[in-house]
Design an enzyme around this catalytic site. Structure first.
Site, PDB file in Angstrom:
ATOM      1  N   CYS A  14       0.831  -1.209   0.000  1.00 15.15           N
ATOM      2  CA  CYS A  14       0.000   0.000   0.000  1.00 15.15           C
ATOM      3  C   CYS A  14       0.868   1.262   0.000  1.00 15.15           C
ATOM      4  CB  CYS A  14      -0.965  -0.012   1.179  1.00 15.15           C
ATOM      5  SG  CYS A  14      -2.332   1.168   0.963  1.00 15.15           S
ATOM      6  N   ASP A  27      -3.373   1.650  10.029  1.00 18.23           N
ATOM      7  CA  ASP A  27      -4.578   2.478  10.141  1.00 18.23           C
ATOM      8  C   ASP A  27      -5.065   2.466  11.573  1.00 18.23           C
ATOM      9  OD1 ASP A  27      -5.526   3.559   7.406  1.00 18.23           O
ATOM     10  OD2 ASP A  27      -4.688   1.596   7.026  1.00 18.23           O
TER      11      ASP A  27
HETATM   12  C1  RUB Z   1      -3.665   3.361   3.424  1.00 21.02           C
HETATM   13  C2  RUB Z   1      -2.975   2.415   4.334  1.00 21.02           C
HETATM   14  C3  RUB Z   1      -1.718   2.926   4.994  1.00 21.02           C
HETATM   15  C4  RUB Z   1      -2.056   3.513   6.361  1.00 21.02           C
HETATM   16  C5  RUB Z   1      -0.873   4.265   6.959  1.00 21.02           C
HETATM   17  O1  RUB Z   1      -4.950   2.907   3.029  1.00 21.02           O
HETATM   18  O2  RUB Z   1      -3.391   1.315   4.609  1.00 21.02           O
HETATM   19  O3  RUB Z   1      -0.804   1.888   5.209  1.00 21.02           O
HETATM   20  O4  RUB Z   1      -3.138   4.423   6.244  1.00 21.02           O
HETATM   21  O5  RUB Z   1      -0.552   5.411   6.215  1.00 21.02           O
HETATM   22  P1  RUB Z   1      -5.860   3.855   2.073  1.00 21.02           P
HETATM   23  P2  RUB Z   1       0.238   6.618   6.902  1.00 21.02           P
HETATM   24  O6  RUB Z   1      -5.046   4.148   0.857  1.00 21.02           O
HETATM   25  O7  RUB Z   1      -7.062   3.043   1.804  1.00 21.02           O
HETATM   26  O8  RUB Z   1      -6.159   5.105   2.874  1.00 21.02           O
HETATM   27  O9  RUB Z   1       1.548   6.044   7.385  1.00 21.02           O
HETATM   28  O10 RUB Z   1       0.411   7.626   5.780  1.00 21.02           O
HETATM   29  O11 RUB Z   1      -0.593   7.136   8.035  1.00 21.02           O
END
Ligand code: RUB
Length: 300
Positions: free
Chosen positions: A129, A198
């Site tokens: 991701c 998340d």
């Molecule tokens: C994004 C996702 C990321 C976390 C952490 O999912 O799973 O790994 O949100 O991101 P989506 P960060 O694209 O569905 O939002 O480290 O930027 O908080």
């Protein structure tokens, strides 16, 4: 609701704004915009406008405790200040917004530093991701002179992993983009896995992009370290009381546009999955690199 706040809700829902940190920051901006645009002097009317906006923002993405924690933080302060005028409350919200920005930057800097200290020259890392925190770790380590490569899973159905791969490659990091189903074939060539978060639950489980738990399972079976970069604000306090982290279900159209026209075909599109604490080597947090079993002790 204020127009800017409405636009931010739309952008969060449509994934124009993606990733837990970006979503949380945007939600704080939306609440501040709602506060700023309020006209009138009734404290109660002001509070209800903020509460309605906060509800809308929290509902925009079900699996985002960081967003909910920051909104709750602002609302707690505002509701506590019983003698304050609307003008004073507006200034309070504006200053809380600034202190949240500082807090977020400070914690990200610490996580990136802790995370980068785990990377070694000559190693290969897998990621899944798009996590702004994980890309921060990789770019920091690269800028420190470490020579490593990354394997990025494309992350169906919305391909956030392609964004990660492009970002890392354009920074100069040797990066290989693979389809999600190739993760098992490639993980044996990796030295560790780094993903974002998340939500983190009271039992130390990780909620992250769908597909994360499969990769963690593979890593576990090959005895490859698995790390998640997560601010403490991603801890969901409600899970302490037994609440299960809700998993956001996304539109079937993300997988197959014509599905609605077809009989007997159901599309399931959960956005996140749960990785058990047992598969997680450690969380990289602003408080240090800590085992999942300690997360609840350290979350304030
Ligand atoms: C994004 C996702 C990321 C976390 C952490 O999912 O799973 O790994 O949100 O991101 P989506 P960060 O694209 O569905 O939002 O480290 O930027 O908080």
């Amino acid at each position: 609701m204020d127009k800017t706040a409405q636009r931010i809700v739309r952008d969060i829902k449509s994934l124009k704004i993606q990733g837990a940190r970006n979503i949380a920051r945007a939600a704080v901006d939306a609440l501040a915009a709602e506060s700023f645009s309020f006209r009138g002097s009734s404290r109660n009317a002001y509070l209800s406008a903020l509460l309605v906006a906060a509800d809308e923002l929290a509902a925009a993405r079900a699996t985002e405790p960081m967003l909910r924690n920051y909104l709750r933080y602002i609302l707690n302060y505002v509701q506590r200040d019983e003698g304050a005028s609307v003008g004073e409350l507006k200034s309070l919200v504006a200053s809380l917004q600034k202190s949240i920005y500082r807090d977020m930057e400070k914690s990200k800097t610490a996580i990136v530093e802790y995370g980068a200290s785990l990377l070694r020259s000559g190693h290969t890392y897998m990621t899944h991701c798009h996590s702004s925190t994980v890309t921060g770790i990789f770019t920091e380590a690269f800028d420190d002179g470490k020579d490593f490569s990354v394997i990025a899973c494309e992350t169906r159905p919305l391909y956030q992993g392609v964004r990660t791969a492009k970002e890392l490659a354009s920074h100069g990091i040797p990066t290989t983009l693979i389809v999600d189903s190739a993760a098992h074939s490639f993980i044996r060539h990796c030295d560790a896995v780094f993903v974002g978060a998340d939500a983190v639950t009271a039992s130390g489980n990780l909620v992250n992009k769908i597909g994360t738990s499969g990769i963690a399972h593979f890593a576990h079976s090959f005895e490859i370290p698995f790390y998640s970069a997560a601010e403490m604000h991603k801890f969901d306090y409600l899970t302490k009381w037994g609440m299960l982290e809700p998993i956001e279900q996304r539109s079937p159209d993300e997988i197959l546009k014509e599905s609605k026209k077809m009989k007997n075909l159901k599309i399931a599109n959960p956005a996140f999955d749960v990785t058990p604490a047992d598969y997680i080597t450690a969380y990289i947090t602003e408080k240090g690199i800590i085992p999942p079993q300690s997360i609840m002790l350290l979350a304030k």
